[in-house]
Structure formats: C-alpha cells, structure tokens
Design a protein around this motif. Structure first.
Motif, mmCIF file in Angstrom:
data_model
loop_
_atom_site.group_PDB
_atom_site.id
_atom_site.type_symbol
_atom_site.label_atom_id
_atom_site.label_comp_id
_atom_site.label_asym_id
_atom_site.label_seq_id
_atom_site.Cartn_x
_atom_site.Cartn_y
_atom_site.Cartn_z
ATOM 1 N N ASN A 56 0.820 -1.216 0.000
ATOM 2 C CA ASN A 56 0.000 0.000 0.000
ATOM 3 C C ASN A 56 0.850 1.261 0.000
ATOM 4 O OD1 ASN A 56 -3.177 -0.396 0.497
ATOM 5 N ND2 ASN A 56 -2.077 -2.113 1.419
ATOM 6 N N GLY A 57 2.120 1.119 -0.370
ATOM 7 C CA GLY A 57 2.986 2.275 -0.514
ATOM 8 C C GLY A 57 3.660 2.744 0.760
ATOM 9 N N MET A 58 3.568 1.955 1.825
ATOM 10 C CA MET A 58 4.168 2.354 3.093
ATOM 11 C C MET A 58 5.516 1.651 3.287
ATOM 12 S SD MET A 58 1.769 4.391 3.933
ATOM 13 C CE MET A 58 2.503 4.957 5.465
ATOM 14 N N LYS A 59 6.328 2.225 4.174
ATOM 15 C CA LYS A 59 7.608 1.605 4.545
ATOM 16 C C LYS A 59 7.558 1.310 6.038
ATOM 17 C CE LYS A 59 10.221 4.071 0.980
ATOM 18 N NZ LYS A 59 11.329 5.019 0.699
ATOM 19 N N PRO A 60 6.932 0.185 6.396
ATOM 20 C CA PRO A 60 6.701 -0.089 7.818
ATOM 21 C C PRO A 60 7.980 -0.416 8.584
ATOM 22 C CG PRO A 60 6.086 -1.989 6.501
ATOM 23 C CD PRO A 60 6.401 -0.886 5.534
ATOM 24 N N ILE A 61 7.984 -0.033 9.845
ATOM 25 C CA ILE A 61 9.051 -0.416 10.775
ATOM 26 C C ILE A 61 8.520 -1.594 11.578
ATOM 27 C CG2 ILE A 61 10.476 0.344 12.715
ATOM 28 C CD1 ILE A 61 9.944 3.237 11.758
ATOM 29 N N VAL A 62 9.237 -2.699 11.565
ATOM 30 C CA VAL A 62 8.792 -3.908 12.254
ATOM 31 C C VAL A 62 9.612 -4.101 13.520
ATOM 32 C CG1 VAL A 62 8.530 -6.413 12.095
ATOM 33 C CG2 VAL A 62 8.018 -4.986 10.104
ATOM 34 N N CYS A 63 8.920 -4.220 14.645
ATOM 35 C CA CYS A 63 9.571 -4.436 15.945
ATOM 36 C C CYS A 63 9.041 -5.732 16.552
ATOM 37 C CB CYS A 63 9.273 -3.284 16.902
ATOM 38 S SG CYS A 63 9.767 -1.664 16.283
ATOM 39 N N THR A 64 9.948 -6.572 17.032
ATOM 40 C CA THR A 64 9.538 -7.833 17.649
ATOM 41 C C THR A 64 9.874 -7.885 19.137
ATOM 42 O OG1 THR A 64 11.615 -8.848 16.925
ATOM 43 C CG2 THR A 64 9.686 -9.120 15.489
ATOM 44 N N ASN A 65 10.370 -6.770 19.704
ATOM 45 C CA ASN A 65 10.637 -6.715 21.144
ATOM 46 C C ASN A 65 10.600 -5.255 21.603
ATOM 47 O OD1 ASN A 65 13.397 -5.590 20.786
ATOM 48 N ND2 ASN A 65 13.857 -7.638 19.987
ATOM 49 N N MET A 66 10.558 -5.059 22.912
ATOM 50 C CA MET A 66 10.430 -3.720 23.477
ATOM 51 C C MET A 66 11.634 -2.817 23.186
ATOM 52 S SD MET A 66 7.506 -3.083 24.870
ATOM 53 C CE MET A 66 7.910 -1.716 25.957
ATOM 54 N N PRO A 67 12.882 -3.302 23.269
ATOM 55 C CA PRO A 67 14.009 -2.416 22.932
ATOM 56 C C PRO A 67 13.929 -1.864 21.514
ATOM 57 C CG PRO A 67 14.800 -4.318 24.143
ATOM 58 C CD PRO A 67 13.362 -4.581 23.832
ATOM 59 N N GLN A 68 13.514 -2.694 20.568
ATOM 60 C CA GLN A 68 13.370 -2.210 19.189
ATOM 61 C C GLN A 68 12.285 -1.137 19.107
ATOM 62 O OE1 GLN A 68 12.514 -5.674 16.815
ATOM 63 N NE2 GLN A 68 14.656 -6.382 16.778
ATOM 64 N N LEU A 69 11.208 -1.345 19.839
ATOM 65 C CA LEU A 69 10.125 -0.356 19.833
ATOM 66 C C LEU A 69 10.609 0.973 20.417
ATOM 67 C CD1 LEU A 69 7.129 0.395 19.430
ATOM 68 C CD2 LEU A 69 6.683 -0.516 21.715
ATOM 69 N N GLY A 70 11.365 0.900 21.510
ATOM 70 C CA GLY A 70 11.867 2.124 22.133
ATOM 71 C C GLY A 70 12.735 2.936 21.199
ATOM 72 N N VAL A 71 13.593 2.262 20.443
ATOM 73 C CA VAL A 71 14.469 2.962 19.497
ATOM 74 C C VAL A 71 13.640 3.560 18.359
ATOM 75 C CG1 VAL A 71 16.322 2.660 17.815
ATOM 76 C CG2 VAL A 71 16.477 1.550 20.058
ATOM 77 N N ALA A 72 12.687 2.799 17.846
ATOM 78 C CA ALA A 72 11.894 3.253 16.696
ATOM 79 C C ALA A 72 11.055 4.481 17.036
ATOM 80 C CB ALA A 72 10.998 2.120 16.199
ATOM 81 N N LEU A 73 10.508 4.520 18.243
ATOM 82 C CA LEU A 73 9.612 5.625 18.612
ATOM 83 C C LEU A 73 10.321 6.964 18.721
ATOM 84 C CD1 LEU A 73 7.346 3.908 21.293
ATOM 85 C CD2 LEU A 73 6.708 4.577 18.966
ATOM 86 N N ARG A 74 11.635 6.953 18.864
ATOM 87 C CA ARG A 74 12.368 8.213 18.984
ATOM 88 C C ARG A 74 12.213 9.098 17.754
ATOM 89 N NH1 ARG A 74 18.038 5.580 21.170
ATOM 90 N NH2 ARG A 74 17.201 4.695 23.120
ATOM 91 N N SER A 75 12.036 8.484 16.606
ATOM 92 C CA SER A 75 11.990 9.256 15.362
ATOM 93 C C SER A 75 10.579 9.376 14.786
ATOM 94 C CB SER A 75 12.909 8.615 14.318
ATOM 95 O OG SER A 75 12.486 7.282 14.041
ATOM 96 N N LEU A 76 9.589 8.831 15.470
ATOM 97 C CA LEU A 76 8.227 8.858 14.935
ATOM 98 C C LEU A 76 7.448 10.034 15.515
ATOM 99 C CD1 LEU A 76 7.213 5.079 14.962
ATOM 100 C CD2 LEU A 76 8.277 6.416 13.134
ATOM 101 N N GLU A 77 6.984 10.904 14.643
ATOM 102 C CA GLU A 77 6.211 12.067 15.078
ATOM 103 C C GLU A 77 4.734 11.916 14.764
ATOM 104 O OE1 GLU A 77 8.343 15.083 12.987
ATOM 105 O OE2 GLU A 77 9.796 15.353 14.603
ATOM 106 N N ARG A 78 4.443 11.380 13.598
ATOM 107 C CA ARG A 78 3.063 11.078 13.211
ATOM 108 C C ARG A 78 3.059 9.643 12.704
ATOM 109 N NH1 ARG A 78 1.684 16.531 9.609
ATOM 110 N NH2 ARG A 78 2.333 18.039 11.210
ATOM 111 N N ALA A 79 2.319 8.784 13.390
ATOM 112 C CA ALA A 79 2.439 7.373 13.029
ATOM 113 C C ALA A 79 1.182 6.577 13.352
ATOM 114 C CB ALA A 79 3.631 6.751 13.750
#
Length: 199
Positions: free
Chosen positions: A27-50
């Motif tokens: 659908n034209g998106m570039k999803p970020i895939v997280c399979t654990n909490m540390p990955q989620l914590g790092v990913a959220l630092r750069s997400l402003e609208r998600a």
C-alpha cells in the motif's frame, strides 16, 4: 515536524509481523517492524506522526498498559499516534469483543483480529491519515488562539465577591465660603451734657 505518516508494527510473532509488513508495503508504506520492546523504544524516537499496529501479546501481561502509556507520552511531547490493537480472535480466554472494548477504553483507535486482511489495512491507513491531519490542525489552532484575559473584578463578581468601588476622579472639595470675623467694638461712654455755669 514531518507531514508524512509513518507506520510501525509491534508483534512478538515475526511471521505475523512480516505478513502485515508486506501488506503495508503493497500500500505504498515503509513499515518499521519491531519484535521486542528495545526495538520499539528505538523506533519511537523518530516517529512524530504514526499509525502503530500493536499486538496484545507484545507487552506482558498484555499491551493495554503499553498503549495507554504511549498515548499519554505522545500527547506530552506533541506527537500524534494512532494505535490499532491486534490479536487473535481470543487471548487467554478473553473474547475479541472484550479485547476491543478494553482497547478502546485505553485509547486505541481500532482493534482488528489477526490475520489482518489487506482491505482492512487499506481502510485503516486512510482513516489514520485523516485522524492525524485533524489532530494536527486542532493542535495548531489551539496554539495560535489568543490567550484569555482575566479581569479580576469580573472574576470576583462571578464568584460572589465584592465589586470594586467605582472610579471617582480625585478633586479638592471646595470649602464653604468663610464668614467674615466680626470684631467686638467696645461701646463708647455716654457723652454727658455740658453743665450750665453757676452764677
């Protein structure tokens, strides 16, 4: 702040996460895939609208508290997150209807059962974009609104306090005209008539 909406998938099941990721990519998106909490914590630092797809098993004992904390934090730092809770039809004996109700109570935008269908993903993307745009506009309008002016004596009146005394220009009161002081004049001694000469 970037105007583009990001998409994140948080699921401890890598197969389910990659399956949803492929649908999002189609659908034209570039999803970020997280399979654990540390990955989620790092990913959220750069997400402003998600748009965040969060599985109910991602955080132990469940992800309801995680969803609530994420939304609270996003509001504090002026970020806009739309959360879609995902799970299988039942989680530890809890029905999908109960999960959906509890997810809504903690602020989730939608709840969908897995496997998530492509048509559902497409609809969610459209709804999330519209919701984020609406929130951004509301935040901008609130920021640009003029501050309210507090008039103390009006507040006092509304609260039942005493009204301020009306303003009166200061001026000297004119003194009444002074009465002229009357000085007592002593009475003149009576003038005796001249005595006739005595022969």
């Amino acid at each position: 702040m970037s105007s583009e909406m990001s998409v994140l998938v948080a699921d401890i099941d890598p197969v389910a996460a990659q399956s949803l990721g492929r649908i999002l990519h189609a659908n034209g998106m570039k999803p970020i895939v997280c399979t654990n909490m540390p990955q989620l914590g790092v990913a959220l630092r750069s997400l402003e609208r998600a748009l965040l797809f969060i599985d109910m098993h991602f955080h132990k004992p469940d992800s309801f508290e995680l969803i609530e904390r994420l939304l609270d934090k996003a509001q504090q730092v002026n970020r806009h997150y739309i959360i879609c809770a995902t799970s299988r039809a039942s989680v530890d004996g809890t029905s999908s209807a109960e999960i959906a109700m509890k997810a809504a109570q903690v602020g989730a935008f939608r709840y969908v059962t897995k496997p998530v269908r492509a048509a559902t993903v497409q609809q969610l993307l459209e709804e999330a974009k519209a919701a984020i745009e609406k929130r951004v506009k509301a935040a901008a309008a609130a920021k640009s609104a003029p501050p309210e002016i507090d008039v103390p004596h009006v507040s006092n009146l509304l609260m039942g306090g005493d009204a301020p005394a009306p303003y009166t220009p200061s001026s000297r009161a004119s003194a009444p005209p002074s009465q002229p002081q009357q000085t007592a004049v002593p009475a003149s001694p009576p003038t005796s008539a001249p005595k006739a000469p005595v022969d």
